[in-house]
Design a protein around this motif. Sequence first.
Motif, mmCIF file in Angstrom:
data_model
loop_
_atom_site.group_PDB
_atom_site.id
_atom_site.type_symbol
_atom_site.label_atom_id
_atom_site.label_comp_id
_atom_site.label_asym_id
_atom_site.label_seq_id
_atom_site.Cartn_x
_atom_site.Cartn_y
_atom_site.Cartn_z
ATOM 1 N N GLU A 405 0.751 -1.157 0.129
ATOM 2 C CA GLU A 405 -0.127 0.054 -0.072
ATOM 3 C C GLU A 405 0.871 1.191 0.009
ATOM 4 N N LEU A 406 1.858 1.192 0.700
ATOM 5 C CA LEU A 406 2.734 2.467 0.895
ATOM 6 C C LEU A 406 3.608 2.546 -0.170
ATOM 7 N N ARG A 407 4.062 1.476 -0.900
ATOM 8 C CA ARG A 407 4.955 1.778 -1.988
ATOM 9 C C ARG A 407 3.961 2.539 -3.280
ATOM 10 N N THR A 408 2.926 2.133 -3.075
ATOM 11 C CA THR A 408 2.177 2.705 -4.198
ATOM 12 C C THR A 408 1.931 4.210 -3.954
ATOM 13 N N GLN A 409 2.250 4.694 -2.762
ATOM 14 C CA GLN A 409 1.891 6.103 -2.278
ATOM 15 C C GLN A 409 3.433 6.816 -2.617
ATOM 16 N N SER A 410 4.108 5.890 -3.488
ATOM 17 C CA SER A 410 5.445 6.534 -4.102
ATOM 18 C C SER A 410 6.545 6.689 -3.052
ATOM 19 N N LEU A 411 6.995 5.938 -2.258
ATOM 20 C CA LEU A 411 8.215 6.214 -1.534
ATOM 21 C C LEU A 411 9.505 6.625 -2.516
ATOM 22 N N ASP A 412 9.052 6.292 -3.706
ATOM 23 C CA ASP A 412 10.584 6.666 -4.783
ATOM 24 C C ASP A 412 10.501 7.898 -4.998
ATOM 25 N N SER A 413 9.421 8.733 -4.646
ATOM 26 C CA SER A 413 9.540 10.419 -4.899
ATOM 27 C C SER A 413 10.014 11.020 -3.575
ATOM 28 N N ALA A 414 10.352 10.268 -2.472
ATOM 29 C CA ALA A 414 11.000 11.045 -1.356
ATOM 30 C C ALA A 414 12.113 11.480 -1.483
ATOM 31 N N HIS A 415 13.007 11.040 -2.330
ATOM 32 C CA HIS A 415 14.338 11.686 -2.453
ATOM 33 C C HIS A 415 14.233 12.973 -3.207
ATOM 34 N N LYS A 416 13.409 13.091 -4.057
ATOM 35 C CA LYS A 416 13.558 14.547 -4.622
ATOM 36 C C LYS A 416 12.821 15.460 -3.699
ATOM 37 N N ALA A 417 11.817 14.922 -2.972
ATOM 38 C CA ALA A 417 10.701 15.857 -2.337
ATOM 39 C C ALA A 417 11.615 16.239 -1.069
ATOM 40 N N ILE A 418 12.489 15.503 -0.276
ATOM 41 C CA ILE A 418 13.419 15.966 0.868
ATOM 42 C C ILE A 418 14.381 17.066 0.034
ATOM 43 N N GLU A 419 15.038 16.750 -0.995
ATOM 44 C CA GLU A 419 15.860 17.739 -1.565
ATOM 45 C C GLU A 419 15.049 19.170 -1.728
ATOM 46 N N ASP A 420 14.029 19.066 -2.446
ATOM 47 C CA ASP A 420 13.285 20.280 -2.810
ATOM 48 C C ASP A 420 12.888 20.879 -1.176
ATOM 49 N N ALA A 421 12.576 19.998 -0.286
ATOM 50 C CA ALA A 421 12.186 20.633 1.013
ATOM 51 C C ALA A 421 13.415 21.474 1.887
ATOM 52 N N LEU A 422 14.728 20.953 1.451
ATOM 53 C CA LEU A 422 15.828 21.546 1.888
ATOM 54 C C LEU A 422 16.137 23.053 1.485
ATOM 55 N N LEU A 423 15.429 23.558 0.321
ATOM 56 C CA LEU A 423 15.604 24.692 -0.339
ATOM 57 C C LEU A 423 14.694 25.841 0.014
ATOM 58 N N ILE A 424 13.723 25.315 0.769
ATOM 59 C CA ILE A 424 12.531 26.210 1.042
ATOM 60 C C ILE A 424 13.021 27.316 1.942
ATOM 61 N N ASP A 425 12.403 28.638 1.447
ATOM 62 C CA ASP A 425 12.868 29.940 2.155
ATOM 63 C C ASP A 425 12.096 29.848 3.803
ATOM 64 N N ILE A 426 12.782 29.826 4.796
ATOM 65 C CA ILE A 426 11.939 29.850 6.008
ATOM 66 C C ILE A 426 12.639 31.053 6.944
ATOM 67 N N ASP A 427 13.089 32.183 6.107
ATOM 68 C CA ASP A 427 13.495 33.251 6.934
ATOM 69 C C ASP A 427 12.409 33.919 7.566
ATOM 70 N N PRO A 428 11.323 34.148 7.070
ATOM 71 C CA PRO A 428 10.366 34.937 7.894
ATOM 72 C C PRO A 428 9.909 34.148 9.019
ATOM 73 N N ALA A 429 9.791 32.957 9.111
ATOM 74 C CA ALA A 429 9.540 31.971 10.149
ATOM 75 C C ALA A 429 10.599 32.217 11.387
ATOM 76 N N VAL A 430 11.863 32.020 10.954
ATOM 77 C CA VAL A 430 12.925 31.985 12.061
ATOM 78 C C VAL A 430 12.750 33.391 12.621
ATOM 79 N N ASP A 431 12.478 34.414 11.847
ATOM 80 C CA ASP A 431 12.616 35.984 12.174
ATOM 81 C C ASP A 431 11.447 35.813 13.545
#
Length: 580
Positions: A405-431
């Motif tokens: 069931e979970l594999r059909t939820q595309s565990l394979d897409s995790a790598h790219k998703a994590i890489e994208d999340a690392l680039l998100i702008d969080i400056d206003p939240a940190v402030d």
Amino acid sequence: MCGIVGYIGPRNAAEVVIKGLKKLEYRGYDSFGIAVSSDQISILKKGGRIQESFFNLNELNSGLVIGHTRWATHGIPNDTNAHPHSDCSNNIALVHNGIIENFLSLREDLLIRGHIFKSDTDTEVIVHLIEEFYNGDLLYAVRDVIPLLQGSFAILVIAKGEKRIIAARYKSPLVLGIGDGEVIAGSDVTPILDYTPDVIFLEDGDLVSIRAEGVVIENSHVIIERLVTCVDWSREDARKGGFDHFMQKEIFEQASVFSQAIRSVDYEALKTILSGVKEITVVGCGTSYHAGMIFRYLTEEFARIPVRVEFASEFKYSPPPLHGLLIALTQSGETADTLAAVEIAKNYECTTLAITNVLGSSITRVAKNTLFMRAGPEVSVAATKSFIAELAVLFCITDCLSEGELRTQSLDSAHKAIEDALLIDIDPAVDLLKNAGTVFFVGRGWYYPVSLEGALKLKEISYIHAESYAAGEMKHGPFALLSEETPVVAICVEGPTYSVMISNIKEVKARRAPVIAIGNKGDTDLCAVADVVVTIPDTPRVIQILTITVILQLLAYRTAVALGRDIDRPRNLAKSVTVE
Ligand code: F6R
């Protein structure tokens, strides 16, 4: 806790040991010291973090040194309680990781027999006992003392005039690196890997005579051979590699850590372990416990198998009726409470499965089955990549139990998703966060444990008071604390809990608390209610667990950096909690 290192061989042993202790600082860092063997035994030790400048390495030219970095249990952190400890004549020196539970009665007897104690530690009794039995052969003396000790210990001992280290292990980890004409002993492999990949993981009851030419191991008075394992962690894994902090490096490694952990799970072996399982109990502490909570939500939803998640520290004193499978989650494999929970589970009709990051760690000896998360060494005290790796292995278990069931939820897409999340702008939240005295984290469903983990990360490295609640619980008490000065980090992403989360955010806003929302791209409703919105990449629902985790880790990290905190070694903590 505490870390110990010993070296014998042709190098400057003090340099090797001090470098090794720096790598073990995650185990404790409130005082440090070394004992150098030359014509006599010289001890250099001090309260506080390891300062390399405290040692004049040119003057410490010896090939035989033992050392220690401490996390205080008995006696405050200061110069005299720092290890190594020595006997009355200063001819024997010892470092110890663990706790001697019967030290009070041993100490009283030793005092009556005229021994003079210099510290308040439990450890010091061991070296005075060795002194009593010492008759020119350190191995014999240590062998006689060990049966008198109750508790846990990994010890390294040296004596004036003996060109060897005697080591003993019982319930505290100890690893030997076997080099060419040199041996290095350590609480884990990280001080060893600079010199050799070949290690021996000692077992409980092992007593070892270590000479530069090699080691002789005995257990229960019988000489034995132990397997030499080649460790595949690269030396680079344990270095910062251009990042400012290990925590930052470890956060940024997570895309590959997740994929690597998924790849390393042997599905066929897993199917055998899981065959016929009708209920599961998970035990763990801290971050590992949070991973267990996420697993509960996923497994109950996708595999319809009931999962109970317990703090290992509570489980020990009131173990519930146990059936089926007990999963123990522990990055280090050394957490005392988690080890004890597995020991208890062995008395029930259930299978035990450990998920750990550390090859040869104690949990691998007590659990029937082990899966390795293969995240590589996690150096920063705050767990980040090991959490993602634990989730990867747990996702595989849920996937196996739910027949894909979970594999059909595309565990394979995790790598790219994590890489994208690392680039998100969080400056206003940190402030917004960096000036707060208290921060609340809220989520619902499986995002509730994600928010618990976010709060834990923020509090442990920034020292900002952070609490997490299942969002629906806020109105049952915590609302009394809300004001313009208490930011609320709310996880509000599409899925079954979305609309109710929007209502919860409105309730929070009505109490004037600023809201940092984590949501999906293009969510105009969310933008209308929150002060700051951090948007996550578009992914399947399950993968959002990972991307939100990454964002919360970065929030904690960046906030702590803004406050000038000691990121990799936050105050009062140690990475490996080997005491109850
Ligand atoms: C938090 C943290 C701790 C550990 C906990 C369990 O960042 O590192 O909460 O998660 O001490 O450690 P392990 O997983 O080694 O049993």
